[in-house]
Design a protein around this motif. Sequence first.
Motif, PDB file in Angstrom:
ATOM      1  N   GLY A  35       1.257   5.354   1.079  1.00  0.00           N
ATOM      2  CA  GLY A  35       0.759   6.337   2.020  1.00  0.00           C
ATOM      3  C   GLY A  35       0.012   7.460   1.334  1.00  0.00           C
ATOM      4  O   GLY A  35       0.150   7.693   0.127  1.00  0.00           O
ATOM      5  N   GLY A  36      -0.781   8.186   2.097  1.00  0.00           N
ATOM      6  CA  GLY A  36      -1.529   9.315   1.569  1.00  0.00           C
ATOM      7  C   GLY A  36      -0.817  10.630   1.829  1.00  0.00           C
ATOM      8  O   GLY A  36       0.109  10.694   2.638  1.00  0.00           O
ATOM      9  N   PRO A  37      -1.197  11.691   1.137  1.00  0.00           N
ATOM     10  CA  PRO A  37      -0.538  12.984   1.319  1.00  0.00           C
ATOM     11  C   PRO A  37      -0.749  13.530   2.724  1.00  0.00           C
ATOM     12  O   PRO A  37      -1.840  13.447   3.279  1.00  0.00           O
ATOM     13  CB  PRO A  37      -1.197  13.873   0.260  1.00  0.00           C
ATOM     14  CG  PRO A  37      -2.511  13.218  -0.032  1.00  0.00           C
ATOM     15  CD  PRO A  37      -2.282  11.751   0.138  1.00  0.00           C
ATOM     16  N   THR A  77       0.770  12.806  -9.230  1.00  0.00           N
ATOM     17  CA  THR A  77       1.161  11.533  -8.633  1.00  0.00           C
ATOM     18  C   THR A  77       2.469  11.046  -9.238  1.00  0.00           C
ATOM     19  O   THR A  77       2.567  10.880 -10.454  1.00  0.00           O
ATOM     20  CB  THR A  77       0.068  10.474  -8.880  1.00  0.00           C
ATOM     21  OG1 THR A  77      -1.159  10.949  -8.335  1.00  0.00           O
ATOM     22  CG2 THR A  77       0.453   9.165  -8.209  1.00  0.00           C
ATOM     23  N   GLU A 119       0.228  18.157  -4.459  1.00  0.00           N
ATOM     24  CA  GLU A 119      -0.950  17.361  -4.121  1.00  0.00           C
ATOM     25  C   GLU A 119      -1.643  16.800  -5.351  1.00  0.00           C
ATOM     26  O   GLU A 119      -2.232  15.732  -5.321  1.00  0.00           O
ATOM     27  CB  GLU A 119      -1.939  18.225  -3.333  1.00  0.00           C
ATOM     28  CG  GLU A 119      -1.393  18.780  -2.021  1.00  0.00           C
ATOM     29  CD  GLU A 119      -1.547  17.802  -0.879  1.00  0.00           C
ATOM     30  OE1 GLU A 119      -2.293  16.828  -1.065  1.00  0.00           O
ATOM     31  OE2 GLU A 119      -0.935  18.010   0.172  1.00  0.00           O
ATOM     32  N   SER A 140       0.657   9.795  13.284  1.00  0.00           N
ATOM     33  CA  SER A 140       0.984   9.847  11.860  1.00  0.00           C
ATOM     34  C   SER A 140       2.496   9.857  11.704  1.00  0.00           C
ATOM     35  O   SER A 140       3.203  10.556  12.424  1.00  0.00           O
ATOM     36  CB  SER A 140       0.408  11.110  11.205  1.00  0.00           C
ATOM     37  OG  SER A 140      -0.990  11.142  11.326  1.00  0.00           O
ATOM     38  N   THR A 150       4.258  -0.124   4.097  1.00  0.00           N
ATOM     39  CA  THR A 150       3.667   0.977   3.344  1.00  0.00           C
ATOM     40  C   THR A 150       4.775   1.753   2.659  1.00  0.00           C
ATOM     41  O   THR A 150       5.772   2.111   3.291  1.00  0.00           O
ATOM     42  CB  THR A 150       2.887   1.923   4.278  1.00  0.00           C
ATOM     43  OG1 THR A 150       1.888   1.174   4.980  1.00  0.00           O
ATOM     44  CG2 THR A 150       2.218   3.036   3.489  1.00  0.00           C
ATOM     45  N   ASP A 182       4.322  11.778   1.902  1.00  0.00           N
ATOM     46  CA  ASP A 182       3.277  10.810   2.241  1.00  0.00           C
ATOM     47  C   ASP A 182       3.300  10.518   3.735  1.00  0.00           C
ATOM     48  O   ASP A 182       4.328  10.651   4.403  1.00  0.00           O
ATOM     49  CB  ASP A 182       3.494   9.493   1.483  1.00  0.00           C
ATOM     50  CG  ASP A 182       2.931   9.541   0.071  1.00  0.00           C
ATOM     51  OD1 ASP A 182       2.279  10.540  -0.269  1.00  0.00           O
ATOM     52  OD2 ASP A 182       3.166   8.580  -0.682  1.00  0.00           O
ATOM     53  N   GLN A 183       2.149  10.063   4.240  1.00  0.00           N
ATOM     54  CA  GLN A 183       2.070   9.674   5.636  1.00  0.00           C
ATOM     55  C   GLN A 183       1.312   8.361   5.773  1.00  0.00           C
ATOM     56  O   GLN A 183       0.562   7.959   4.882  1.00  0.00           O
ATOM     57  CB  GLN A 183       1.364  10.746   6.464  1.00  0.00           C
ATOM     58  CG  GLN A 183      -0.127  10.879   6.174  1.00  0.00           C
ATOM     59  CD  GLN A 183      -0.828  11.864   7.087  1.00  0.00           C
ATOM     60  OE1 GLN A 183      -0.194  12.497   7.915  1.00  0.00           O
ATOM     61  NE2 GLN A 183      -2.138  12.003   6.935  1.00  0.00           N
ATOM     62  N   VAL A 184       1.537   7.683   6.900  1.00  0.00           N
ATOM     63  CA  VAL A 184       0.774   6.499   7.268  1.00  0.00           C
ATOM     64  C   VAL A 184       0.299   6.721   8.695  1.00  0.00           C
ATOM     65  O   VAL A 184       1.022   7.267   9.530  1.00  0.00           O
ATOM     66  CB  VAL A 184       1.617   5.207   7.141  1.00  0.00           C
ATOM     67  CG1 VAL A 184       2.862   5.261   8.008  1.00  0.00           C
ATOM     68  CG2 VAL A 184       0.786   3.979   7.485  1.00  0.00           C
ATOM     69  N   ARG A 229       0.834  -1.186   0.000  1.00  0.00           N
ATOM     70  CA  ARG A 229       0.000   0.000   0.000  1.00  0.00           C
ATOM     71  C   ARG A 229       0.881   1.252   0.000  1.00  0.00           C
ATOM     72  O   ARG A 229       2.039   1.228   0.420  1.00  0.00           O
ATOM     73  CB  ARG A 229      -0.933  -0.002   1.202  1.00  0.00           C
ATOM     74  CG  ARG A 229      -0.257   0.159   2.555  1.00  0.00           C
ATOM     75  CD  ARG A 229      -1.311   0.278   3.636  1.00  0.00           C
ATOM     76  NE  ARG A 229      -0.718   0.499   4.954  1.00  0.00           N
ATOM     77  CZ  ARG A 229      -1.430   0.832   6.025  1.00  0.00           C
ATOM     78  NH1 ARG A 229      -2.734   0.974   5.936  1.00  0.00           N
ATOM     79  NH2 ARG A 229      -0.827   1.009   7.189  1.00  0.00           N
TER      80      ARG A 229
END
Length: 443
Positions: free
Chosen positions: A185-187, A339, A336, A375, A409, A415-417, A183
Amino acid sequence: MAARRSSSAVVMTLGALVLGPLLAACSLDAPARDRVAESAVRQLAQALDSALAGAHVSDREQLTGLVRAAYPTVVQSTIGADLRYATYQGRGQRLGDDVPVALAVWERSSGADPFTDDVPRWHRYCAQLGVDLAEAGFRPTVVRCPRGTPEEPAVGSEDADSAPTLDHDAPDEGSLLIGSPARVGGPAGLYRPTAATAPPAPCLEDEIAVSLELLSTAGNTDEAELRVVNTSSSPCVVRGPLRLAVNQGGAPPSTGRAPQQSEVALAPRQSVTSPVSWRPSQKVGPTAQRITLTLPSGALPVRVTNAADGSPVRSDVGETLRIGNWQSPGYGVRAEDRTPAAVDIVAPCHPDDLAAQTRKEPGTSGSAPAPPTVSVINIGAAACRFGRGDGPAFQDLAALAGFAQTPVTVLRPGDQVEARVTTAVQDRPGQLVTGRWVAVTRE
């Protein structure tokens, strides 16, 4: 004479009684040899994870080329000359595209037997190298060496420009790609320190890391992000004029200059990005490249963090690179709406390239406050993988050990998790950056 022979026989018998068990205890049994082989092959795989971080794997031939090209970095810089490797040509075999890369691995070390192995010697192992997509890294498997594999590496191979190739049949079992992609990470958004600092000194070349992240390679224009990270413990300012150059052999380089007014101050571990674009070349095939960013203080190597082959910048010789203004600086800043290209192999995250935040979670009426959400943000120059035991890297947040069971991840810069830890943890304002809490504001 008979008495003398009898005395010799007694000595030999006593020697066998005393030394025999000792020698047997010192020699390696089969399970021990397997563990040694697995250790050497795993060490090589970890070094390749770092050397080829950012690569996207398409087939066996492409990965073989990457592994061969990484040889000088892995052997001369990462591991040292006591571990070397070679790929197999496969002789007359028709190897499929989805077959793992076969390797011969040699490790030089002293053996366990003090009577016979006191001088370092080469030990030979063989392995197949696949990619575990779920772990975002290489997965090596020790196999039986094909007949004819040399017991020692070629003399002088430590100075080779690429990994040697053996003209022998290669093991051809298994799959090159294993598992489902990890997976991503999201921004995390844009965070910057709230406290103003005194005017800093210019950044020196050993105080910053520079990377180029490909964003789009389709159409009439290729696009990327140039990223500069302050890796020092003090604020510094990136000051122009800046010159980005792509050198391809002895031909004139592709170059670009940043706007003259470009100047930006960076707190420790802050980064800033600039858009870069160029007209792609129509030529087919990789070309060895060396990318540099020249500052007033000196020239810095630029690493492309998600290139699939040896030509990450597909530009014609002498092509002009277009460099935009610096974007808003922050911790792990990222565009943002764009990608980056996918990657299959990344190195484990280094603690200094990660920041942590805690966020209070509202509890239900009459119940105890819920543990906060934590986070973890990638504030480094390149993508990395986080999970399964990486939490304890944050010594100031022991509760982050709850991340130990987090699936791997892939964290691109910015990116963060997130994870809800199971034990109480002190909620702190700001971000934990290289062991210090920094008050930040989000834009």
